[in-house]
Write a protein that holds these residues in place. Structure first.
Motif, mmCIF file in Angstrom:
data_model
loop_
_atom_site.group_PDB
_atom_site.id
_atom_site.type_symbol
_atom_site.label_atom_id
_atom_site.label_comp_id
_atom_site.label_asym_id
_atom_site.label_seq_id
_atom_site.Cartn_x
_atom_site.Cartn_y
_atom_site.Cartn_z
ATOM 1 N N GLY A 181 1.815 13.822 -0.939
ATOM 2 C CA GLY A 181 0.967 12.699 -1.337
ATOM 3 C C GLY A 181 -0.009 12.239 -0.279
ATOM 4 N N TYR A 182 -0.816 11.250 -0.673
ATOM 5 C CA TYR A 182 -1.766 10.630 0.240
ATOM 6 C C TYR A 182 -1.019 9.848 1.326
ATOM 7 C CZ TYR A 182 -5.851 11.338 -2.872
ATOM 8 O OH TYR A 182 -6.867 11.866 -3.614
ATOM 9 N N TYR A 183 -1.717 9.603 2.427
ATOM 10 C CA TYR A 183 -1.211 8.781 3.536
ATOM 11 C C TYR A 183 0.071 9.369 4.139
ATOM 12 C CZ TYR A 183 -4.459 5.608 1.244
ATOM 13 O OH TYR A 183 -5.573 5.060 0.652
ATOM 14 N N GLU A 184 0.152 10.697 4.145
ATOM 15 C CA GLU A 184 1.347 11.367 4.658
ATOM 16 C C GLU A 184 1.511 11.193 6.168
ATOM 17 O OE1 GLU A 184 -2.045 13.561 5.506
ATOM 18 O OE2 GLU A 184 -1.374 13.094 3.486
ATOM 19 N N ASP A 185 0.435 10.825 6.860
ATOM 20 C CA ASP A 185 0.534 10.644 8.311
ATOM 21 C C ASP A 185 1.300 9.383 8.693
ATOM 22 O OD1 ASP A 185 -0.952 12.915 8.495
ATOM 23 O OD2 ASP A 185 -2.542 12.064 9.729
ATOM 24 N N ALA A 186 1.340 8.385 7.796
ATOM 25 C CA ALA A 186 1.935 7.090 8.162
ATOM 26 C C ALA A 186 3.415 7.206 8.520
ATOM 27 C CB ALA A 186 1.708 6.070 7.055
ATOM 28 N N HIS A 226 -3.836 6.764 -4.587
ATOM 29 C CA HIS A 226 -3.701 5.786 -3.502
ATOM 30 C C HIS A 226 -2.424 4.951 -3.648
ATOM 31 C CE1 HIS A 226 -7.583 6.645 -1.671
ATOM 32 N NE2 HIS A 226 -8.065 6.758 -2.906
ATOM 33 N N PHE A 227 -1.825 4.974 -4.820
ATOM 34 C CA PHE A 227 -0.523 4.319 -4.995
ATOM 35 C C PHE A 227 0.564 5.013 -4.165
ATOM 36 C CE2 PHE A 227 -2.720 2.282 -8.383
ATOM 37 C CZ PHE A 227 -1.993 1.157 -8.753
ATOM 38 N N ASP A 228 0.285 6.229 -3.686
ATOM 39 C CA ASP A 228 1.252 6.938 -2.837
ATOM 40 C C ASP A 228 1.598 6.146 -1.582
ATOM 41 O OD1 ASP A 228 1.176 8.998 -4.638
ATOM 42 O OD2 ASP A 228 0.058 10.389 -3.363
ATOM 43 N N VAL A 229 0.705 5.233 -1.188
ATOM 44 C CA VAL A 229 0.953 4.480 0.039
ATOM 45 C C VAL A 229 2.258 3.688 -0.059
ATOM 46 C CG1 VAL A 229 -0.303 2.363 -0.597
ATOM 47 C CG2 VAL A 229 -0.208 3.099 1.808
ATOM 48 N N PHE A 230 2.644 3.268 -1.259
ATOM 49 C CA PHE A 230 3.897 2.520 -1.410
ATOM 50 C C PHE A 230 5.104 3.408 -1.092
ATOM 51 C CE2 PHE A 230 1.046 0.353 -4.562
ATOM 52 C CZ PHE A 230 0.906 -0.815 -3.841
ATOM 53 N N ASP A 231 5.077 4.653 -1.567
ATOM 54 C CA ASP A 231 6.175 5.574 -1.269
ATOM 55 C C ASP A 231 6.242 5.881 0.220
ATOM 56 O OD1 ASP A 231 6.831 5.745 -3.943
ATOM 57 O OD2 ASP A 231 5.573 7.512 -4.289
ATOM 58 N N GLN A 232 5.075 5.975 0.872
ATOM 59 C CA GLN A 232 5.080 6.314 2.299
ATOM 60 C C GLN A 232 5.721 5.197 3.114
ATOM 61 O OE1 GLN A 232 4.729 9.176 2.242
ATOM 62 N NE2 GLN A 232 2.794 10.021 1.500
ATOM 63 N N PRO A 272 -9.234 2.937 -8.816
ATOM 64 C CA PRO A 272 -9.967 2.710 -10.069
ATOM 65 C C PRO A 272 -9.950 1.216 -10.409
ATOM 66 C CG PRO A 272 -8.373 4.501 -10.300
ATOM 67 C CD PRO A 272 -8.090 3.841 -8.992
ATOM 68 N N GLN A 273 -11.006 0.752 -11.049
ATOM 69 C CA GLN A 273 -11.121 -0.682 -11.331
ATOM 70 C C GLN A 273 -9.950 -1.199 -12.157
ATOM 71 O OE1 GLN A 273 -13.522 -2.464 -9.900
ATOM 72 N NE2 GLN A 273 -12.575 -4.341 -10.692
ATOM 73 N N ASP A 274 -9.489 -0.383 -13.095
ATOM 74 C CA ASP A 274 -8.416 -0.861 -13.965
ATOM 75 C C ASP A 274 -7.034 -0.757 -13.318
ATOM 76 O OD1 ASP A 274 -8.054 1.852 -13.943
ATOM 77 O OD2 ASP A 274 -8.232 2.130 -16.116
ATOM 78 N N ALA A 275 -6.988 -0.313 -12.053
ATOM 79 C CA ALA A 275 -5.699 -0.193 -11.365
ATOM 80 C C ALA A 275 -5.556 -1.205 -10.231
ATOM 81 C CB ALA A 275 -5.530 1.224 -10.813
ATOM 82 N N ARG A 276 -6.588 -1.976 -9.968
ATOM 83 C CA ARG A 276 -6.560 -2.868 -8.818
ATOM 84 C C ARG A 276 -5.499 -3.975 -8.970
ATOM 85 N NH1 ARG A 276 -10.438 -2.691 -5.231
ATOM 86 N NH2 ARG A 276 -10.325 -4.924 -4.826
ATOM 87 N N ALA A 277 -5.410 -4.560 -10.148
ATOM 88 C CA ALA A 277 -4.420 -5.629 -10.344
ATOM 89 C C ALA A 277 -3.009 -5.091 -10.183
ATOM 90 C CB ALA A 277 -4.602 -6.263 -11.722
ATOM 91 N N GLU A 278 -2.752 -3.917 -10.751
ATOM 92 C CA GLU A 278 -1.419 -3.315 -10.639
ATOM 93 C C GLU A 278 -1.082 -3.045 -9.170
ATOM 94 O OE1 GLU A 278 0.950 0.790 -11.911
ATOM 95 O OE2 GLU A 278 -1.076 0.384 -12.710
ATOM 96 N N PHE A 279 -2.060 -2.534 -8.426
ATOM 97 C CA PHE A 279 -1.820 -2.249 -7.006
ATOM 98 C C PHE A 279 -1.499 -3.554 -6.259
ATOM 99 C CE2 PHE A 279 -2.820 -1.556 -2.592
ATOM 100 C CZ PHE A 279 -2.461 -0.236 -2.351
ATOM 101 N N PHE A 280 -2.280 -4.589 -6.533
ATOM 102 C CA PHE A 280 -2.054 -5.869 -5.851
ATOM 103 C C PHE A 280 -0.643 -6.398 -6.125
ATOM 104 C CE2 PHE A 280 -2.080 -10.422 -5.352
ATOM 105 C CZ PHE A 280 -2.837 -10.638 -4.205
ATOM 106 N N HIS A 281 -0.207 -6.323 -7.362
ATOM 107 C CA HIS A 281 1.104 -6.862 -7.706
ATOM 108 C C HIS A 281 2.230 -6.068 -7.034
ATOM 109 C CE1 HIS A 281 -0.803 -9.638 -10.325
ATOM 110 N NE2 HIS A 281 -1.102 -8.776 -11.289
ATOM 111 N N ARG A 282 2.042 -4.747 -6.936
ATOM 112 C CA ARG A 282 3.054 -3.936 -6.237
ATOM 113 C C ARG A 282 3.058 -4.249 -4.751
ATOM 114 N NH1 ARG A 282 3.798 2.262 -7.762
ATOM 115 N NH2 ARG A 282 5.353 1.870 -6.121
ATOM 116 N N ALA A 283 1.867 -4.426 -4.174
ATOM 117 C CA ALA A 283 1.787 -4.792 -2.763
ATOM 118 C C ALA A 283 2.446 -6.143 -2.518
ATOM 119 C CB ALA A 283 0.327 -4.812 -2.313
ATOM 120 N N SER A 284 2.227 -7.070 -3.439
ATOM 121 C CA SER A 284 2.832 -8.392 -3.316
ATOM 122 C C SER A 284 4.356 -8.306 -3.385
ATOM 123 C CB SER A 284 2.309 -9.310 -4.429
ATOM 124 O OG SER A 284 2.939 -10.570 -4.391
#
Length: 747
Positions: A181-186, A226-232, A272-284
């Motif tokens: 996935g993305y952000y594999e370096d973290a 970019h949601f892969d960042v949560f798994d990382q 994607p524009q329609d994924a921003r709210a979902e990303f924010f809620h997961r980050a929260s």
């Protein structure tokens, strides 16, 4: 066992890969191995790796059968590594000169720490180099060897793996691997830093981090990946939970996590524009689940954003971002209004045409800045008439060249209302150079860049290294190249150069050059007709002289003394002289035309007919040599000013060392070659064969068909006519019915 194992994952980087590998193999420190992992790259990267491996035993190449991504490709390399230390290098980046020596010296001086962190610099397409902004963190302060607890500010370095040397036994002991996935370096970066007991730093730029203009960084791609960042970060905190001795790093890594989440949210072109709210809620949710007891938010605007995450206040964030967007929109509208007020009436007309639908059956062609009907676009035009006669084919031609347009060809004069209508509404735009800056690339339009030669001299961004040869605005150049959808290539050598010097998001079509089809498919009748059109008898030996443009010369000044040539070369020989298209007809040639021994063919419409008519080619640095080689006829390189030309213009290889045939650096040498027949010998034939195999690999007579079927008819690449191997092609007959294998000197 080598000191270093350099792991290089490779995917779609054929334009940059040679530079990367050269930067490794050119190091003055030689105790290393290179493990290159071809991540099922669809371009020529795998072949490039194999070629390098054949010449240097330190390179191991692993070809994966499916694309697994950057992190997992690195894992494959890790399994094969034998060095004391492991270094990672992305295949579009390069090592600085002397980097490995500096790293080795620092490791020796610090008694082999588990991690050595060194510096890097970003390099840009325009030649700018900018050192890491946090280079201050690598200054040699305090003990040479320390743990992260002694210098926790190192966590503020960019989360990357390729600015460090890792002791291999440390990697094995800690079980470090890269996740998918993305952000594999973290997770790799944070877990290695907090786990290492002995760290050292090297305050030196050891790596150049290429900032690819055309979007080579997948993190700049709009995607749900970019949601892969949560798994990382889940992996990072799982590691913390599994090691109680690392509990002190919970709060610093929480801050790094929140900053990273906010970066993904704030950077345009990621979610994607329609994924921003979902990303924010997961980050929260992650924020509230992992916030340490007694955590104090940072101050200022950053702290305010932390607070919004803590409260899951997405509406508040959207309102703040909308206010910023509104301010930008107002500024943009103001600029647009000013620009519109300056447009001419014709520009306004063009704008009105841009609002009309595209014509799916209209194709607009242009060649050599609309000087006429020629080159690759003309060959595509002819094939399009055969395979897709329902399409309307129109040429853009300058007013001063319109009288030279062949009868029956539909054309529009550049700058006219008809021209702007065609530019605005044609579904397809085909050119061997770029259209003017004022041309707008519409959504749905398809731009085919055919090019007009294989490059010996430097092109595109490489010309920045030779400022004396150009006053080009490279920003504008790349804006024009951004319009390309397809770039046609006649050989892999060109493909690699085009993709590097024109770093934009087009698709390369390795079809061969359409204009060279005739040099494969013509027969004896076409050869006789070409010679008859020039008044050449079968018994006449015709040399085609095609010198190229020299930036340091204001006009066409042949380096060949044409009068002496006509006097000494013999009565049955004719010199066909074609000046570069940048020049008008030359008075030097006019003086000798009346003798019949020198024929000025500078104005001849189709250079391919001149190739068919000529027994041999005399040229210097012109791309004509690459096209003429398709005929498998002798080529003489007359290069009296090689040192000047190569220094002023820059070249991609040494023509004196890799010529297509005989070489002369003085006129006396040239005349001796021609009079003796030494220009056509077993030695020159061998040189030409090597040259042809390198540069004529795709020119098998079906290039135009491949382009038309792929671009205009939508044929999948796998279903296009396959390339005929060079050894299975039959060269076009020479005058008199002889073949290319018959030496000219014996005819």
């Amino acid at each position: 066992m080598p000191r270093f194992s350099l792991i290089v994952p490779v995917h779609k980087v054929q334009g940059y890969l040679p530079e990367c590998l050269d930067s490794i193999l050119g190091q003055d420190y030689v105790d290393f191995e290179v493990i290159a992992v071809d991540d099922c790259s669809p371009d020529g990267s795998g072949a490039i790796l194999d070629d390098y491996a054949r010449h240097d035993e330190r390179i191991q190449v692993m070809h994966l059968t499916k694309n697994v991504g950057l992190g997992l490709a690195r894992n494959v390399g890790l399994e094969k590594a034998q060095g004391d230390y492991i270094l990672f290098l992305d295949s579009d980046d390069t090592l600085a000169q002397g980097a490995l020596s500096a790293i080795a010296d620092r490791l020796d001086a610090t008694d082999d720490p588990e991690l050595l962190i060194y510096d890097y610099a970003r390099t840009y397409w325009n030649g700018r180099i900018r050192r890491n902004q946090r280079a201050d963190l690598l200054e040699h302060e305090g003990p040479d060897v320390f743990s992260l607890a002694d210098r926790p500010q190192l966590l503020d370095l960019l989360q990357i793996v390729w600015n460090k040397a890792y002791r291999r036994d440390f990697v094995s002991r800690t079980g470090l691997t890269f996740p998918p996935g993305y952000y594999e370096d973290a997770p790799w970066t944070f877990c290695s830093l907090i786990s290492a007991e002995r760290i050292a730093v090297l305050d030196r730029v050891c790596l150049y981090y290429r900032q690819r203009r055309e979007g080579g960084n997948i993190l700049k791609t709009v995607s749900r990946k970019h949601f892969d960042v949560f798994d990382q970060y889940q992996r990072v905190f799982d590691h913390l939970d599994a090691h109680e001795e690392l509990a002190e790093w919970h709060a610093p890594l929480f801050r790094k996590m929140v900053d990273h989440y906010l970066t993904v949210l704030e950077r345009p072109g990621r979610l994607p524009q329609d994924a921003r709210a979902e990303f924010f809620h997961r980050a929260s949710a992650d924020y509230r689940a992992r916030v340490p007891k007694g955590f104090t938010r940072p101050g200022g605007r950053r702290g305010h954003k932390y607070g919004m995450l803590e409260r899951d206040a997405y509406t508040t964030l959207v309102s703040a971002l909308a206010a910023v967007k509104l301010r930008r929109w107002v500024k943009s509208r103001t600029r647009t209004a000013v620009n519109r007020s300056k447009r001419s009436a014709m520009r306004a007309f063009y704008q009105s045409q841009l609002r009309l639908p595209l014509d799916d059956n209209l194709v607009l062609f242009s060649a050599y800045w609309s000087r006429g009907v020629s080159c690759n676009p003309a060959a595509i035009d002819a094939e399009l008439a055969r395979l897709a006669p329902h399409m309307r084919r129109v040429w853009a031609v300058r007013a001063d060249s319109s009288s030279q347009v062949p009868q029956g060809v539909d054309f529009v004069r550049v700058g006219s209302r008809e021209y702007w209508t065609a530019v605005a509404r044609a579904k397809y735009l085909v050119n061997n150079v770029n259209f003017a800056d004022s041309v707008v690339k519409r959504e749905g339009q398809i731009h085919v860049q055919t090019h007009h030669g294989t490059p010996l001299k430097t092109m595109g961004l490489d010309q920045q290294k030779y400022p004396a040869s150009t006053d080009m605005n490279f920003n504008k150049l790349l804006e024009r190249c951004d319009r390309w959808d397809y770039s046609i290539s006649s050989n892999r050598y060109s493909t690699v150069i085009w993709e590097r010097v024109y770093p934009c998001t087009y698709t390369t079509l390795e079809t061969g050059y359409p204009r060279n089809d005739v040099l494969v498919n013509a027969g004896s009748e076409e050869v006789r007709a070409a010679r008859a059109a020039l008044g050449l008898a079968d018994s006449t030996k015709a040399f085609l002289y095609m010198p190229t443009h020299r930036e340091y010369q204001p006009g066409f000044t042949p380096s060949l003394d044409l009068a002496r040539f006509a006097r000494e070369i013999g009565p049955d020989t004719v010199l066909l002289v074609r000046g570069h298209y940048f020049y008008s007809n030359s008075p030097h040639v006019e003086e000798l035309r009346r003798t019949g021994r020198v024929v000025d063919v500078s104005g001849h419409a189709r250079v391919e007919e001149l190739y068919l008519a000529a027994d041999a080619l005399i040229t210097d640095y012109s791309s004509a040599m690459f096209d003429y080689a398709v005929l498998d006829r002798p080529i003489i390189s007359y290069v009296p000013d090689w040192d000047i030309y190569s220094a002023v213009r820059g070249t991609y290889f040494d023509l004196l060392q890799e010529p297509p045939g005989a070489v002369a650096t003085t006129q006396a040498e040239l005349l001796k070659l021609l009079s003796s027949g030494a220009y056509d010998s077993p030695e020159t034939t061998k040189l030409r064969d090597t040259f042809r195999r390198r540069f004529c690999e795709f020119d098998d007579g079906h290039a135009a068909e491949r382009v038309v079927r792929r671009v205009f008819l939508g044929t999948p690449v796998a279903e296009l006519p396959p390339i005929t191997p060079l050894d299975e092609r039959t060269p076009v007959p020479l005058p008199g019915g002889t073949t290319a294998s018959t030496p000219l000197s014996s005819r």
